[in-house]
Design a protein around this motif. Structure first.
Motif, PDB file in Angstrom:
ATOM      1  N   LEU A  56      44.033  36.328  18.728  1.00  0.00           N
ATOM      2  CA  LEU A  56      43.306  35.734  19.847  1.00  0.00           C
ATOM      3  C   LEU A  56      41.841  35.558  19.488  1.00  0.00           C
ATOM      4  CD1 LEU A  56      43.909  34.841  22.777  1.00  0.00           C
ATOM      5  CD2 LEU A  56      43.060  37.043  23.518  1.00  0.00           C
ATOM      6  N   PRO A  57      41.391  34.362  19.291  1.00  0.00           N
ATOM      7  CA  PRO A  57      42.156  33.120  19.346  1.00  0.00           C
ATOM      8  C   PRO A  57      42.922  32.905  18.037  1.00  0.00           C
ATOM      9  CG  PRO A  57      39.860  32.611  18.911  1.00  0.00           C
ATOM     10  CD  PRO A  57      39.951  34.106  19.103  1.00  0.00           C
ATOM     11  N   ALA A  58      44.132  32.475  18.163  1.00  0.00           N
ATOM     12  CA  ALA A  58      44.968  32.193  16.990  1.00  0.00           C
ATOM     13  C   ALA A  58      44.741  30.751  16.561  1.00  0.00           C
ATOM     14  CB  ALA A  58      46.437  32.404  17.334  1.00  0.00           C
ATOM     15  N   SER A  59      44.867  30.530  15.276  1.00  0.00           N
ATOM     16  CA  SER A  59      44.766  29.156  14.774  1.00  0.00           C
ATOM     17  C   SER A  59      46.104  28.455  14.990  1.00  0.00           C
ATOM     18  CB  SER A  59      44.413  29.164  13.287  1.00  0.00           C
ATOM     19  OG  SER A  59      45.511  29.633  12.530  1.00  0.00           O
ATOM     20  N   SER A  60      46.071  27.155  14.983  1.00  0.00           N
ATOM     21  CA  SER A  60      47.312  26.388  15.132  1.00  0.00           C
ATOM     22  C   SER A  60      48.243  26.674  13.956  1.00  0.00           C
ATOM     23  CB  SER A  60      47.013  24.897  15.229  1.00  0.00           C
ATOM     24  OG  SER A  60      46.274  24.464  14.113  1.00  0.00           O
ATOM     25  N   GLU A  61      47.679  26.898  12.779  1.00  0.00           N
ATOM     26  CA  GLU A  61      48.502  27.215  11.601  1.00  0.00           C
ATOM     27  C   GLU A  61      49.235  28.544  11.801  1.00  0.00           C
ATOM     28  OE1 GLU A  61      48.135  27.554   6.752  1.00  0.00           O
ATOM     29  OE2 GLU A  61      46.396  28.086   7.974  1.00  0.00           O
ATOM     30  N   THR A  62      48.539  29.531  12.353  1.00  0.00           N
ATOM     31  CA  THR A  62      49.153  30.837  12.608  1.00  0.00           C
ATOM     32  C   THR A  62      50.345  30.690  13.558  1.00  0.00           C
ATOM     33  OG1 THR A  62      47.097  32.044  12.240  1.00  0.00           O
ATOM     34  CG2 THR A  62      48.751  33.130  13.608  1.00  0.00           C
ATOM     35  N   VAL A  63      50.164  29.939  14.631  1.00  0.00           N
ATOM     36  CA  VAL A  63      51.239  29.768  15.611  1.00  0.00           C
ATOM     37  C   VAL A  63      52.408  29.014  14.993  1.00  0.00           C
ATOM     38  CG1 VAL A  63      51.854  28.785  17.854  1.00  0.00           C
ATOM     39  CG2 VAL A  63      49.647  29.926  17.558  1.00  0.00           C
ATOM     40  N   ALA A  64      52.117  27.974  14.207  1.00  0.00           N
ATOM     41  CA  ALA A  64      53.192  27.207  13.561  1.00  0.00           C
ATOM     42  C   ALA A  64      53.986  28.078  12.595  1.00  0.00           C
ATOM     43  CB  ALA A  64      52.607  25.995  12.841  1.00  0.00           C
ATOM     44  N   LEU A  65      53.289  28.925  11.847  1.00  0.00           N
ATOM     45  CA  LEU A  65      53.973  29.816  10.901  1.00  0.00           C
ATOM     46  C   LEU A  65      54.781  30.886  11.638  1.00  0.00           C
ATOM     47  CD1 LEU A  65      51.201  30.230   8.183  1.00  0.00           C
ATOM     48  CD2 LEU A  65      53.315  28.887   8.036  1.00  0.00           C
ATOM     49  N   TYR A  66      54.230  31.402  12.735  1.00  0.00           N
ATOM     50  CA  TYR A  66      54.946  32.390  13.541  1.00  0.00           C
ATOM     51  C   TYR A  66      56.241  31.801  14.078  1.00  0.00           C
ATOM     52  CZ  TYR A  66      56.010  35.392  17.551  1.00  0.00           C
ATOM     53  OH  TYR A  66      56.651  36.199  18.466  1.00  0.00           O
ATOM     54  N   LEU A  67      56.169  30.609  14.657  1.00  0.00           N
ATOM     55  CA  LEU A  67      57.372  29.955  15.180  1.00  0.00           C
ATOM     56  C   LEU A  67      58.405  29.740  14.080  1.00  0.00           C
ATOM     57  CD1 LEU A  67      55.871  27.251  17.575  1.00  0.00           C
ATOM     58  CD2 LEU A  67      57.124  29.319  18.219  1.00  0.00           C
ATOM     59  N   THR A  68      57.930  29.305  12.919  1.00  0.00           N
ATOM     60  CA  THR A  68      58.831  29.063  11.787  1.00  0.00           C
ATOM     61  C   THR A  68      59.532  30.350  11.370  1.00  0.00           C
ATOM     62  OG1 THR A  68      57.434  27.244  11.031  1.00  0.00           O
ATOM     63  CG2 THR A  68      58.948  28.214   9.419  1.00  0.00           C
ATOM     64  N   ASP A  69      58.774  31.438  11.310  1.00  0.00           N
ATOM     65  CA  ASP A  69      59.352  32.722  10.919  1.00  0.00           C
ATOM     66  C   ASP A  69      60.373  33.190  11.960  1.00  0.00           C
ATOM     67  OD1 ASP A  69      59.753  35.082   9.469  1.00  0.00           O
ATOM     68  OD2 ASP A  69      58.038  36.093  10.390  1.00  0.00           O
ATOM     69  N   CYS A  70      60.023  33.071  13.234  1.00  0.00           N
ATOM     70  CA  CYS A  70      60.911  33.531  14.315  1.00  0.00           C
ATOM     71  C   CYS A  70      62.146  32.647  14.465  1.00  0.00           C
ATOM     72  CB  CYS A  70      60.156  33.572  15.637  1.00  0.00           C
ATOM     73  SG  CYS A  70      58.896  34.858  15.697  1.00  0.00           S
ATOM     74  N   ALA A  71      62.037  31.388  14.083  1.00  0.00           N
ATOM     75  CA  ALA A  71      63.150  30.447  14.255  1.00  0.00           C
ATOM     76  C   ALA A  71      64.387  30.883  13.482  1.00  0.00           C
ATOM     77  CB  ALA A  71      62.733  29.045  13.827  1.00  0.00           C
ATOM     78  N   GLU A  72      64.196  31.697  12.468  1.00  0.00           N
ATOM     79  CA  GLU A  72      65.327  32.155  11.653  1.00  0.00           C
ATOM     80  C   GLU A  72      66.186  33.194  12.389  1.00  0.00           C
ATOM     81  OE1 GLU A  72      63.845  33.417   7.852  1.00  0.00           O
ATOM     82  OE2 GLU A  72      62.717  31.549   7.580  1.00  0.00           O
ATOM     83  N   ARG A  73      65.604  33.853  13.409  1.00  0.00           N
ATOM     84  CA  ARG A  73      66.347  34.943  14.049  1.00  0.00           C
ATOM     85  C   ARG A  73      66.436  34.860  15.573  1.00  0.00           C
ATOM     86  NH1 ARG A  73      61.293  36.719  13.048  1.00  0.00           N
ATOM     87  NH2 ARG A  73      60.289  38.030  14.597  1.00  0.00           N
ATOM     88  N   LEU A  74      65.697  33.935  16.195  1.00  0.00           N
ATOM     89  CA  LEU A  74      65.677  33.867  17.657  1.00  0.00           C
ATOM     90  C   LEU A  74      66.256  32.561  18.175  1.00  0.00           C
ATOM     91  CD1 LEU A  74      62.074  35.251  18.331  1.00  0.00           C
ATOM     92  CD2 LEU A  74      64.233  36.492  18.488  1.00  0.00           C
ATOM     93  N   LYS A  75      66.737  32.606  19.404  1.00  0.00           N
ATOM     94  CA  LYS A  75      67.235  31.405  20.063  1.00  0.00           C
ATOM     95  C   LYS A  75      66.060  30.492  20.416  1.00  0.00           C
ATOM     96  CE  LYS A  75      71.187  33.523  22.388  1.00  0.00           C
ATOM     97  NZ  LYS A  75      71.771  33.800  23.706  1.00  0.00           N
ATOM     98  N   THR A  76      66.371  29.222  20.574  1.00  0.00           N
ATOM     99  CA  THR A  76      65.338  28.246  20.908  1.00  0.00           C
ATOM    100  C   THR A  76      64.688  28.577  22.242  1.00  0.00           C
ATOM    101  OG1 THR A  76      66.722  26.630  19.776  1.00  0.00           O
ATOM    102  CG2 THR A  76      64.866  25.773  20.998  1.00  0.00           C
ATOM    103  N   SER A  77      65.463  29.029  23.210  1.00  0.00           N
ATOM    104  CA  SER A  77      64.895  29.359  24.527  1.00  0.00           C
ATOM    105  C   SER A  77      63.901  30.518  24.423  1.00  0.00           C
ATOM    106  CB  SER A  77      66.004  29.699  25.521  1.00  0.00           C
ATOM    107  OG  SER A  77      66.784  30.779  25.057  1.00  0.00           O
ATOM    108  N   THR A  78      64.181  31.486  23.569  1.00  0.00           N
ATOM    109  CA  THR A  78      63.262  32.607  23.363  1.00  0.00           C
ATOM    110  C   THR A  78      61.995  32.124  22.675  1.00  0.00           C
ATOM    111  OG1 THR A  78      65.131  34.126  23.185  1.00  0.00           O
ATOM    112  CG2 THR A  78      63.007  34.913  22.355  1.00  0.00           C
ATOM    113  N   LEU A  79      62.151  31.240  21.699  1.00  0.00           N
ATOM    114  CA  LEU A  79      60.980  30.682  21.015  1.00  0.00           C
ATOM    115  C   LEU A  79      60.100  29.909  21.997  1.00  0.00           C
ATOM    116  CD1 LEU A  79      62.600  29.380  17.717  1.00  0.00           C
ATOM    117  CD2 LEU A  79      60.989  31.273  17.954  1.00  0.00           C
TER     118      LEU A  79
END
Length: 174
Positions: A56-79
């Protein structure tokens, strides 16, 4: 001193208003939503600490990488909820939300396209199931009468659990 008394009364009123506003703010989200947001933010913060980046504040790159990492293990609705949590936390802190950045939006669109956004439906309860539930309730207990009513009203009205819980005695008419 009269002016001091007026100032003090005004300050007390302002303090009461601030407390009521805080209560309204707290009540703006359901308890389960608040718990989910708290858990989501804790996960994002922990991920940021592990990767030595600012949450906080996170960069857009940080959020994009976080989503990418989480996408491997979480449902789309959770993301989607996690992305909303990150956005809300930034807005609440007075920062521009990184969720609206074109790079984050593009990554999110790619994840949705790859994983899909299909909702998992539940199979309906059938009339025979309802009859079976009602038959197993004791006939001589007041709580069983209530439970029968709730089952039948919920079934007839195709109501969700949250809608049934929200019913009051005033909602029932003779």
């Amino acid at each position: 001193t009269e002016r001091d008394n007026e100032d003090h009364a005004l300050q007390q009123r302002f303090t009461r208003l601030a407390e009521r506003a805080r209560q309204h703010l707290e009540n703006s989200k359901a308890p389960n939503t608040r718990r989910a947001y708290k858990s989501d933010w804790a996960d994002f913060s922990e991920w940021c600490r592990y990767h030595d980046v600012t949450d906080l504040p996170a960069s857009s790159e940080t959020v994009a990488l976080y989503l990418t990492d989480c996408a491997e293990r979480l449902k789309t609705s959770t993301l989607q909820r996690r992305l909303s949590t990150i956005s809300q936390a930034h807005q609440a802190a007075g920062h521009e939300t990184p969720s609206h950045h074109p790079a984050v939006r593009a990554v999110w669109q790619g994840i949705k396209r790859e994983k899909g956004m299909a909702m998992q439906g539940k199979s309906p309860t059938l009339t025979a199931d309802i009859r079976c539930m009602i038959e197993h309730l004791p006939k001589d207990k007041l709580l069983s009468v209530r439970d029968r009513c709730l089952l039948l009203i919920g079934f007839a009205g195709a109501m969700r659990r949250s809608e049934l819980v929200g019913l009051d005695i005033g909602d029932v008419q003779d």
